[in-house]
Design a protein around this motif. Structure first.
Motif, PDB file in Angstrom:
ATOM      1  N   UNK A  70       1.566   5.055   1.577  1.00  0.00           N
ATOM      2  CA  UNK A  70       1.595   6.172   0.628  1.00  0.00           C
ATOM      3  C   UNK A  70       2.008   5.710  -0.773  1.00  0.00           C
ATOM      4  N   UNK A  71       1.187   6.026  -1.772  1.00  0.00           N
ATOM      5  CA  UNK A  71       1.438   5.551  -3.130  1.00  0.00           C
ATOM      6  C   UNK A  71       2.710   6.144  -3.720  1.00  0.00           C
ATOM      7  N   UNK A  72       2.959   7.410  -3.428  1.00  0.00           N
ATOM      8  CA  UNK A  72       4.144   8.078  -3.982  1.00  0.00           C
ATOM      9  C   UNK A  72       5.407   7.335  -3.580  1.00  0.00           C
ATOM     10  N   UNK A  73       5.569   7.079  -2.284  1.00  0.00           N
ATOM     11  CA  UNK A  73       6.753   6.371  -1.812  1.00  0.00           C
ATOM     12  C   UNK A  73       6.776   4.935  -2.320  1.00  0.00           C
ATOM     13  N   UNK A  74       5.608   4.319  -2.435  1.00  0.00           N
ATOM     14  CA  UNK A  74       5.560   2.925  -2.900  1.00  0.00           C
ATOM     15  C   UNK A  74       6.087   2.805  -4.323  1.00  0.00           C
ATOM     16  N   UNK A  75       5.706   3.736  -5.190  1.00  0.00           N
ATOM     17  CA  UNK A  75       6.170   3.673  -6.576  1.00  0.00           C
ATOM     18  C   UNK A  75       7.661   3.984  -6.660  1.00  0.00           C
ATOM     19  N   UNK A  76       8.110   4.989  -5.908  1.00  0.00           N
ATOM     20  CA  UNK A  76       9.529   5.347  -5.936  1.00  0.00           C
ATOM     21  C   UNK A  76      10.407   4.235  -5.369  1.00  0.00           C
ATOM     22  N   UNK A  77       9.865   3.403  -4.526  1.00  0.00           N
ATOM     23  CA  UNK A  77      10.669   2.342  -3.921  1.00  0.00           C
ATOM     24  C   UNK A  77      10.693   1.069  -4.756  1.00  0.00           C
ATOM     25  N   UNK A  78      10.049   1.093  -5.933  1.00  0.00           N
ATOM     26  CA  UNK A  78      10.093  -0.080  -6.795  1.00  0.00           C
ATOM     27  C   UNK A  78      11.514  -0.308  -7.310  1.00  0.00           C
ATOM     28  N   UNK A  79      11.880  -1.557  -7.583  1.00  0.00           N
ATOM     29  CA  UNK A  79      13.216  -1.847  -8.095  1.00  0.00           C
ATOM     30  C   UNK A  79      13.490  -1.096  -9.396  1.00  0.00           C
ATOM     31  N   UNK A  80      14.747  -0.739  -9.657  1.00  0.00           N
ATOM     32  CA  UNK A  80      15.098  -0.007 -10.880  1.00  0.00           C
ATOM     33  C   UNK A  80      14.610  -0.727 -12.133  1.00  0.00           C
ATOM     34  N   UNK A  89      -5.095  15.267  -5.826  1.00  0.00           N
ATOM     35  CA  UNK A  89      -3.736  15.175  -5.298  1.00  0.00           C
ATOM     36  C   UNK A  89      -3.226  13.733  -5.359  1.00  0.00           C
ATOM     37  N   UNK A  90      -4.076  12.773  -5.044  1.00  0.00           N
ATOM     38  CA  UNK A  90      -3.662  11.373  -5.121  1.00  0.00           C
ATOM     39  C   UNK A  90      -3.332  10.962  -6.556  1.00  0.00           C
ATOM     40  N   UNK A  91      -4.121  11.412  -7.510  1.00  0.00           N
ATOM     41  CA  UNK A  91      -3.824  11.120  -8.914  1.00  0.00           C
ATOM     42  C   UNK A  91      -2.514  11.789  -9.339  1.00  0.00           C
ATOM     43  N   UNK A  92      -2.307  13.019  -8.875  1.00  0.00           N
ATOM     44  CA  UNK A  92      -1.084  13.743  -9.214  1.00  0.00           C
ATOM     45  C   UNK A  92       0.154  13.024  -8.691  1.00  0.00           C
ATOM     46  N   UNK A  93       0.077  12.506  -7.466  1.00  0.00           N
ATOM     47  CA  UNK A  93       1.241  11.832  -6.902  1.00  0.00           C
ATOM     48  C   UNK A  93       1.568  10.550  -7.665  1.00  0.00           C
ATOM     49  N   UNK A  94       0.545   9.866  -8.186  1.00  0.00           N
ATOM     50  CA  UNK A  94       0.796   8.657  -8.978  1.00  0.00           C
ATOM     51  C   UNK A  94       1.555   9.025 -10.256  1.00  0.00           C
ATOM     52  N   UNK A  95       1.118  10.093 -10.932  1.00  0.00           N
ATOM     53  CA  UNK A  95       1.803  10.524 -12.147  1.00  0.00           C
ATOM     54  C   UNK A  95       3.219  10.979 -11.835  1.00  0.00           C
TER      55      UNK A  95
END
Length: 1006
Positions: free
Chosen positions: A701-711, A739-745
């Motif tokens: 999931x892209x949403x979780x992948x981006x949120x899990x990036x290092x600070x 929806x996929x584009x929205x989650x990336x933003x």
């Protein structure tokens, strides 16, 4: 291909009722013709068991009145319905006997899988082995198409559930823009700060062509239409409308069955370009402007102080086009000799033709819609001047300045299309006109229309189609998407070596030490003259590489600078790998000024972007970038690029090199080191994530992948690849795509403006434990893959890697180097078919191997039981408080749920070496069980996907339909490799069909 009959008490709207045309439905949803009664195990049911649900029942039912089980009823009904249509098509096209064979196999597979019936497993094996070659292919096609149709039904159900929540007024969901903005507002970020952030942000999904997309465009187009028709069934419908919809769906399913699923010839780069462009009209052209508009509305509502007010009117400030599109298709030459200067030019031309054609359609539609007369309402002087400049002088439109202005805009746009692409407008303009010099000039004319509407009681008109058009122009320009160029560093070195040798500068550049290479390169960059000799006969490789850059220069002049602005160097291992491309840009006239000059500082047209891929490369990334930033005169190059520098991180090769756990950890550490460096140098860092489809290649999931990036690693700047069949699963359906584009933003906003959520208090402790886990997992993975004698032979024997390489999936070869049986190495294999092959045999080894050994080894070092329990408690805290670790385990959990050792054991039998087979498979099986055990210990969940029951049910339900495909794939591989049937086109086609079906069933495979 059918499922069990629908139960009473259905909640979905307008489900299929029995019709006179198709006959009544039997217990499996199949048509009950006279011959059906002869089919063993199929019992007809009466009309009394069928119900017709009130119109729109699915959407209007209160979520509070629907149980957790009930909410999935419409999904099951859609799958049954599409399965019934496929079964009817099979019976009609291939006859009762074939239908009965497929249905018997289906029922047996379901009994074996869902009831754990061993006798059914043996029966299934016997049934499949008795099939003739023609029957085999028919069975494979039937089960493959069922997987495709099930995917469509699942996508529709996701859309349905979101709409139900919206209608019920449910709180915004994670991943939505509204939810992200509310969290940002609660954190104290002001509207002014948010807008400033978005003005400087850049989010770019990059479409790439990789050899895992197993569907033809014809199949994709038919499936898009099936998705549209299925979505219609949730709307209120009369009986006649419902029957017509069913007939159209039946026709489309028939089209699928009668269409060749596979390509007879290898896909060309031009085909890949056309395939990618098809997603723009479906999703991107409408979806991105719509998201920009909705984001403006949400910001205005949540941050009211950010509105610009003029008297009583309030207008949300326009946002910069922070989301744009990128592409590798036509410019990615790494390992693909079919990509040339001609394909780069073709890609840019096709993209421009696509976007200009869309603009022309929109302007034409606006000309019909904006019929306002000056007898009724005034217009601005600028709009009237635009109308006067129009070639339209018809007396019928003398009082309709908007129409006249738009006719003039259309004429100029048509001339632009002819100039840039060689193609005129679909509708002839009224007269010839001057082409636009740039997309900005076109946007300025459209803005005149909008401003006039807003100023003269036409605000409602200005916020519809024309608003979306002006936003699209800002995002897509005349180029549609930026085409990245990519080539492996070895090629650049060879080209530079040839240039130096021909010019008499250095005979053997490639053999020089790094320090001497840099000395020569920097000296040449300070020279005003070129190395290239006009009359020297260079090698084909050198000519091609120089031609690519010359073409990029021409395209930038033609379509604007955004059409080509990035040059990616694969396998960047040294600083010279980057400086070589700077020198090649100089040779192509793309490096202005002189490196280190104060009077004429260097300005480079294409940003040189390193791609760090292997574990060692990731560990050296920060050091190489520091050396680049330290280059004398490079500060002017950085300044020319907006004080920004991009770095690309490779998930695929690092995983193949070091395994799942170590790859993710080294990526994490490399990102942190790069952030620290760039913060010190006050240069904005943009990370480009080379994610693939499988978890082993960065998927999930892209949403979780981006949120899990290092600070600090996101900071409003992110590019990420969308590859292979993942493009279809994400963007073929317009709502799913949006929806996929929205989650990336949303994820980018949260990760950038709420960095504290990624930094637990015990972070340093967690990172220390993660390093220990990585070291242990790395040892386990390397020991299996690279240190076990014969492992490569086991891999090539027990997976369809050789057949995948032969399948006409994409324009790129499966390996960077030609491999014969004696010299083939895993190191030379591309990471994409490596992961794809493990998915086919249902092991998905790159997504989990080594974790179990790592955790067990760590816990075994505890001196006593108390210390061991403390270590487990710490690991559980890591799951709960550290997004990086929790996302890592969540993705692994999904991979483990998709693995199946029983099926994989059948593939193991393809290895003729019994000792090797027993040794390797036993080790893999032991590690899988240990990984499941350790994951359960750390998460506290014994069952797979305990936190995602919908996905768990989906995977479980799919297994019964994947089993026959896997069983048949093994049988076909045996036949093909035995040599007896190697020349039988039906056997080869059957193997390729099973690859297609398994990939569709697993979804994220490449």
């Amino acid at each position: 291909m059918t499922q069990h009959a629908a139960r009473p008490g259905r909640h979905s709207a307008n489900r299929e009722a029995p019709s006179q045309a198709s006959g009544q439905s039997d217990a499996n949803g199949a048509s009950t013709r006279k011959t059906a009664s002869k089919t063993p195990g199929i019992k007809p049911i009466s009309k009394a068991n069928l119900m017709v649900v009130p119109a729109n029942g699915a959407l209007n039912a209160s979520p509070a009145r629907r149980s957790a089980t009930d909410k999935d009823v419409p999904l099951r009904e859609d799958i049954r319905f599409l399965g019934r249509l496929l079964g009817e098509c099979l019976r009609e096209q291939e006859g009762d006997a074939t239908f009965e064979v497929v249905e018997t196999i289906r029922q047996t597979a379901v009994r074996f899988r869902r009831e754990n019936d061993r006798a059914a497993g043996a029966e299934l094996d016997r049934l499949l082995k008795r099939l003739s070659r023609d029957q085999t292919n028919q069975v494979v096609r039937a089960f493959s198409y069922f997987s495709h149709l099930a995917n469509i039904a699942e996508d529709q159900h996701h859309n349905r559930r979101r709409r139900i929540h919206a209608l019920a007024g449910s709180p915004p969901q994670d991943g939505s823009l509204q939810h992200a903005l509310e969290k940002i507002d609660a954190a104290g970020v002001t509207g002014k700060q948010l807008r400033k952030f978005l003005d400087e942000a850049l989010i770019v999904p990059v479409l790439t062509a990789h050899p895992t997309e197993v569907q033809r465009k014809s199949i994709l187009d038919a499936e898009r239409e099936i998705a549209r028709l299925l979505a219609e069934r949730d709307l209120p419908m009369t009986a006649r409308e419902r029957d017509r919809n069913t007939a159209q769906l039946r026709a489309k399913v028939t089209t699928l069955w009668q269409t060749r699923m596979l390509r007879d010839s290898r896909l060309t780069v031009a085909d890949e370009i056309d395939n990618a462009l098809s997603y723009y009209r479906t999703t991107f052209l409408h979806g991105i402007p719509q998201l920009m508009s909705e984001l403006e509305e949400d910001i205005a509502a949540i941050f009211p102080a950010s509105r610009k007010t003029k008297g009583a009117a309030a207008e949300a400030a326009p946002l910069a086009p922070f989301m744009q599109m990128g592409s590798w298709i036509g410019g990615d030459r790494d390992g693909n000799p079919n990509v040339t200067a001609e394909t780069l030019d073709h890609a840019a031309t096709q993209q421009s033709q696509m976007i200009l054609g869309w603009y022309l359609d929109e302007v034409h539609a606006l000309g019909a819609e904006l019929s306002m007369s000056t007898l009724m309402v005034d217009a601005s002087p600028e709009l009237l001047a635009l109308a006067e400049a129009s070639p339209d002088h018809s007396a019928h439109r003398a009082d309709e300045p908007y129409r006249r202005a738009l006719i003039g805009i259309y004429a100029r746009l048509a001339a632009t299309s002819k100039t840039l692409t060689g193609h005129g407008a679909p509708r002839h303009p009224v007269a010839d006109a001057e082409p636009y010099s740039s997309a900005e000039a076109f946007a300025a004319d459209v803005q005149i229309v909008i401003d006039s509407l807003r100023a003269h009681h036409g605000r409602a008109l200005a916020s519809t189609r024309i608003d979306a058009l002006v936003r699209a122009i800002a995002v897509f320009g005349f180029h549609l998407a930026s085409v990245d160029m990519r080539q492996v560093s070895d090629v650049h070195e060879a080209v530079v070596a040839e240039l130096f040798a021909a010019a008499g500068v250095e005979k053997d550049y490639a053999a020089l030490p790094e320090s001497r290479k840099l000395e020569l390169l920097l000296a040449e960059l300070r020279q005003p003259r070129l190395l290239t000799l006009p009359y020297h006969e260079y090698s084909e490789q050198t000519r091609n590489e120089l031609a690519i850059l010359a073409t990029a220069r021409e395209l930038r002049a033609r379509y604007g600078q955004r059409v080509a602005r990035n040059y990616i160097i694969s396998h960047t291992e040294t600083l010279s790998d980057l400086v070589e491309v700077m020198l090649l840009q100089k040779e192509a006239g793309m490096l202005k000024g002189t490196l280190g000059s104060k009077t004429d500082p260097a300005r480079m047209e294409l940003m040189v972007i390193p791609l760090f891929e292997t574990i060692e490369d990731l560990q050296n990334a920060a050091g190489i970038m520091q050396s680049l930033l330290d280059l004398p005169g490079f500060d002017s190059v950085i300044e020319h690029h907006g004080v920004e520098q991009e770095v690309m991180l490779g998930y695929s090769d690092s995983n193949k090199d070091g395994g799942f756990l170590t790859s993710n950890w080294e990526l994490y550490k490399a990102e942190l080191a790069l952030v620290q460096l760039f913060e010190q140098r006050k240069v904005k860092l943009r990370l480009f994530h080379g994610r693939g489809g499988t978890v082993g290649r960065g998927g999930g999931p892209t949403y979780q992948a981006i949120l899990s990036q290092p600070p600090g690693t996101v900071n409003g700047q992110i590019r990420l690849t969308e590859q292979g069949e993942i493009i279809n699963s994400k963007f073929a359906n317009a709502e799913i795509g949006r929806r996929n584009l929205e989650t990336v933003i949303a994820a980018t906003l949260e990760a950038s403006l709420l960095p504290q959520q990624n930094a637990p208090k015990e972070l340093s402790t967690f990172e220390g434990i993660m390093q220990q886990l990585s070291d242990r997992a790395f040892g386990a993975y390397r020991n299996l893959v690279y240190e076990t004698p014969g492992f490569k032979d086991y891999f090539f024997a027990t997976t369809p890697i050789t057949e995948i390489a032969d399948l006409n999936l994409g324009s790129r070869p499966a390996s960077r180097k030609l491999m014969d049986k004696k010299n083939r190495r895993i190191e030379d294999l591309r990471a994409i078919p490596w992961g794809f092959s493990w998915g086919q045999c249902r092991l998905l080894l790159p997504g989990w191997y080594g974790f179990g050994s790592a955790v067990k080894s760590l816990l075994d070092t505890a001196p006593d039981e108390k210390a061991r329990k403390a270590a487990v408690a710490t690991l559980r805290k890591m799951v709960k408080t550290w997004p990086f670790f929790s996302t890592l385990l969540s993705n692994m959990d999904m991979v483990l749920a998709k693995t199946d050792l029983a099926v994989a054991s059948r593939y193991a039998q393809l290895c003729d070496d019994a000792a090797l087979r027993k040794n390797v498979f036993a080790r893999i099986s032991k590690e899988w069980h240990l990984t499941c055990e350790m994951l359960a210990l750390v998460t506290g969940h014994q069952e797979r996907l305990a936190d995602n029951p919908l996905l768990a049910r989906s995977i479980k339900n799919r297994f019964a339909y994947l089993d026959p495909l896997n069983h048949l794939q093994v049988e076909l591989l045996k036949r093909y490799r035995s040599g007896k049937d190697g020349d039988d086109i039906r056997v080869r086609r059957g193997i390729h069909l099973t690859i297609n079906g398994v990939a569709a069933g697993l979804r994220n495979t490449g």
